[in-house]
Write a protein that holds these residues in place. Structure first.
Motif, PDB file in Angstrom:
ATOM      1  N   LYS A  21       0.814  -1.228   0.000  1.00 25.97           N
ATOM      2  CA  LYS A  21       0.000   0.000   0.000  1.00 25.97           C
ATOM      3  C   LYS A  21       0.842   1.269   0.000  1.00 25.97           C
ATOM      4  N   GLY A 197      -5.875  -3.677  -3.934  1.00 24.15           N
ATOM      5  CA  GLY A 197      -6.781  -2.532  -3.791  1.00 24.15           C
ATOM      6  C   GLY A 197      -7.462  -2.223  -5.100  1.00 24.15           C
ATOM      7  N   ARG A 202      -5.245   3.246  -8.125  1.00 25.04           N
ATOM      8  CA  ARG A 202      -3.798   3.214  -7.889  1.00 25.04           C
ATOM      9  C   ARG A 202      -3.017   3.612  -9.152  1.00 25.04           C
TER      10      ARG A 202
END
Ligand code: PRP
Ligand code: URA
Length: 207
Positions: A21, A197, A202
């Motif tokens: 992340k 995610g 992203r």
């Protein structure tokens, strides 16, 4: 099952960085681009070749070139765009079509908002999207392409969930799926676990 899991240390290393992340969008995009090139190498492994007579500076020889490089790459918008350039670096003569789909946040069903395909479609297409979650988006895109008459379709994704693979095998058993990872499951919001995610967010920094 027409599922190919591409196992390679370089791909696994880069994918692990993408899952983190703390990896920012710039690095995420670069890694996705690099993995797309590496995956294309595997996806095209069984392409037909034909003999061709050439002359090296020293003598004549029979070499081999691709028999048919007429192919259309179809990224599913938005996140599929992140894979496009990597594929094009390896198959520079490919044509490109775009299919825009987003998942309804409540039902997780795909909603079509764009379809821009070459007028003269090639016989073969590679659909690219980083995520195969429920499988709804990829399946809908493939259905759209089959309606246009496409016969040979390959799906290239980065991360797949078992649920998506099952749906694709049920609805499109003729489609070969290539993925860099088969993850555990979907969560209650139909996100892949452990996953990476929201791929679109992203890639484009819209978190
Ligand atoms: C993501 C992803 C796939 C889809 C996968 O796109 O890029 O297209 O979800 O989920 P599914 O297998 O359950 O259909 P999203 O709908 O978030 O749109 P985006 O690419 O514009 O962010
Ligand atoms: N779409 C994504 O971008 N990520 C997931 O985990 C599932 C669908």
């Amino acid at each position: 099952m027409n599922l190919h899991i591409i196992k390679h240390p370089l791909i696994e290393h880069k994918l692990t960085m993408m899952r983190d992340k703390n990896t920012n969008s710039k690095v995420f995009r670069e890694l996705l681009d690099e993995i797309a090139m590496l995956m294309t190498y595997e996806v095209t492994r069984n392409w037909d070749m034909e003999p061709v007579e050439i002359e090296t500076p020293l003598e004549k020889m029979t070499g081999h070139t691709l028999k048919n490089s007429e192919i259309t790459i179809i990224p599913i918008l938005r996140a599929g765009l992140g894979l496009l350039n990597g594929v094009l670096k390896i198959i520079p003569k490919a044509h490109v079509g775009h299919i825009g789909l987003y998942r309804d946040p409540k039902t997780h069903e795909p909603v079509e908002y764009y379809c821009g395909l070459p007028k003269q479609m090639d016989a073969e297409a590679i659909v690219v999207d980083p995520m195969l979650a429920t499988g709804g988006s990829s399946s809908a895109a493939i259905t759209m392409l089959k309606k246009k008459g496409l016969k040979k379709i390959t799906l290239m994704v980065l991360v797949a969930a078992p649920e998506g693979v099952e749906l694709l095998n049920r609805e499109h058993p003729d489609v070969e799926i290539y993925t860099a990872a088969l993850d555990r499951e979907l969560n209650e919001n139909a996100y892949i676990l452990p996953g990476l995610g929201d791929a679109g967010d992203r890639v484009f920094g819209t978190l």
